[in-house]
Design a protein around this motif. Structure first.
Motif, PDB file in Angstrom:
ATOM      1  N   THR A  21       0.846  -1.202   0.000  1.00  0.00           N
ATOM      2  CA  THR A  21       0.000   0.000   0.000  1.00  0.00           C
ATOM      3  C   THR A  21       0.871   1.238   0.000  1.00  0.00           C
ATOM      4  O   THR A  21       2.062   1.188   0.296  1.00  0.00           O
ATOM      5  N   THR A  22       0.237   2.350  -0.319  1.00  0.00           N
ATOM      6  CA  THR A  22       0.934   3.629  -0.367  1.00  0.00           C
ATOM      7  C   THR A  22      -0.016   4.731   0.090  1.00  0.00           C
ATOM      8  O   THR A  22      -1.209   4.497   0.265  1.00  0.00           O
ATOM      9  N   THR A  23       0.517   5.910   0.271  1.00  0.00           N
ATOM     10  CA  THR A  23      -0.290   7.095   0.563  1.00  0.00           C
ATOM     11  C   THR A  23      -0.272   7.987  -0.666  1.00  0.00           C
ATOM     12  O   THR A  23       0.786   8.304  -1.204  1.00  0.00           O
ATOM     13  N   GLU A  74     -12.815   8.088   7.403  1.00  0.00           N
ATOM     14  CA  GLU A  74     -12.608   6.772   6.819  1.00  0.00           C
ATOM     15  C   GLU A  74     -13.401   6.736   5.532  1.00  0.00           C
ATOM     16  O   GLU A  74     -14.524   7.242   5.489  1.00  0.00           O
ATOM     17  N   ASP A  83     -13.388  -2.317   4.531  1.00  0.00           N
ATOM     18  CA  ASP A  83     -12.167  -2.029   3.769  1.00  0.00           C
ATOM     19  C   ASP A  83     -11.793  -0.547   3.838  1.00  0.00           C
ATOM     20  O   ASP A  83     -11.094  -0.030   2.973  1.00  0.00           O
ATOM     21  N   THR A  90     -10.264   3.078   4.389  1.00  0.00           N
ATOM     22  CA  THR A  90      -8.918   3.640   4.394  1.00  0.00           C
ATOM     23  C   THR A  90      -9.020   5.093   4.856  1.00  0.00           C
ATOM     24  O   THR A  90     -10.038   5.753   4.660  1.00  0.00           O
ATOM     25  N   GLY A 142      -4.465   7.401   2.718  1.00  0.00           N
ATOM     26  CA  GLY A 142      -3.547   6.353   3.131  1.00  0.00           C
ATOM     27  C   GLY A 142      -4.052   4.955   2.828  1.00  0.00           C
ATOM     28  O   GLY A 142      -5.236   4.736   2.539  1.00  0.00           O
ATOM     29  N   GLU A 143      -3.125   4.011   2.901  1.00  0.00           N
ATOM     30  CA  GLU A 143      -3.413   2.584   2.759  1.00  0.00           C
ATOM     31  C   GLU A 143      -4.041   2.223   1.408  1.00  0.00           C
ATOM     32  O   GLU A 143      -4.820   1.285   1.295  1.00  0.00           O
TER      33      GLU A 143
END
Length: 143
Positions: A4-6, A84, A93, A95, A115-116
Motif C-alpha cells: 500500500t501507499t499514501t 474513513e 475495507d 482507508t 492512506g493505505e
C-alpha cells in the motif's frame, strides 16, 4: 498482503479557507462535486457532519451504481477533516483520508492524503481525487 501507499494531492483555491472547508460538510455543496463524475447521476447523498457521523454518496454510472461510504473521525474547522473512506457500508475495507485546508491569505490550499491505498490503484486514486478537487473548485465558482 498487498503493498500500500499514501496518495497526496494539492490544489490552491481562490475561495477562503472557511468556504473550502465547509464545502466538504455541507450536503447541498458536496452533492454537486464529492465523488461525482462527468457522466454520472447522483442518486443518494447523505452527510451527518460530526465526529463519528457518516456519509453516503451513490452515483449511477454506466457500469452500475458507485457507492461511497465514510465516517468522520476528526473535524477541526476550518483546518482539518479526517474520515474513513470505503466502498462498503460496513466500512470493512475503510482507508483513512486527511484533508488539510491551509489559509493562503488570498485563498486556501487543500492538501489531501489518502492512506493505505493498494499500490496498483495509486495512479487511479490520485486522478480521482484530482478530479474531485477540480469539481470542488467549479462548485465554488472558480471553474
Amino acid at each position: 498482503m498487498a503493498e500500500t501507499t499514501t496518495v497526496r494531492v494539492e490544489r490552491d483555491f481562490r475561495s477562503s479557507q472557511t468556504q473550502v472547508f465547509d464545502a466538504w460538510l455541507d450536503l447541498k455543496s458536496a452533492a454537486q462535486w464529492l465523488f461525482a463524475t462527468p457522466d454520472g447521476r447522483l442518486m443518494t447523498a447523505a452527510i451527518d457532519p460530526k465526529e463519528g457521523g457518516r456519509f453516503l454518496f451513490v452515483e449511477r454510472r454506466e457500469g452500475g451504481d458507485a457507492e461511497h461510504y465514510g465516517r468522520y473521525l476528526k473535524i477541526e474547522r476550518p483546518v482539518t477533516l479526517i474520515f474513513e473512506f470505503s466502498t462498503r457500508e460496513d466500512l470493512a475495507d475503510a482507508t483513512p483520508v486527511t484533508v488539510e485546508v491551509g489559509d493562503r491569505g488570498e485563498g486556501a490550499r487543500v492538501t489531501l492524503s489518502h492512506g493505505e491505498v493498494p499500490a496498483e490503484f495509486a495512479e487511479r486514486t490520485q486522478a480521482g481525487w484530482t478530479s474531485i478537487l477540480d469539481r470542488l473548485a467549479e462548485a465554488l465558482g472558480e471553474g
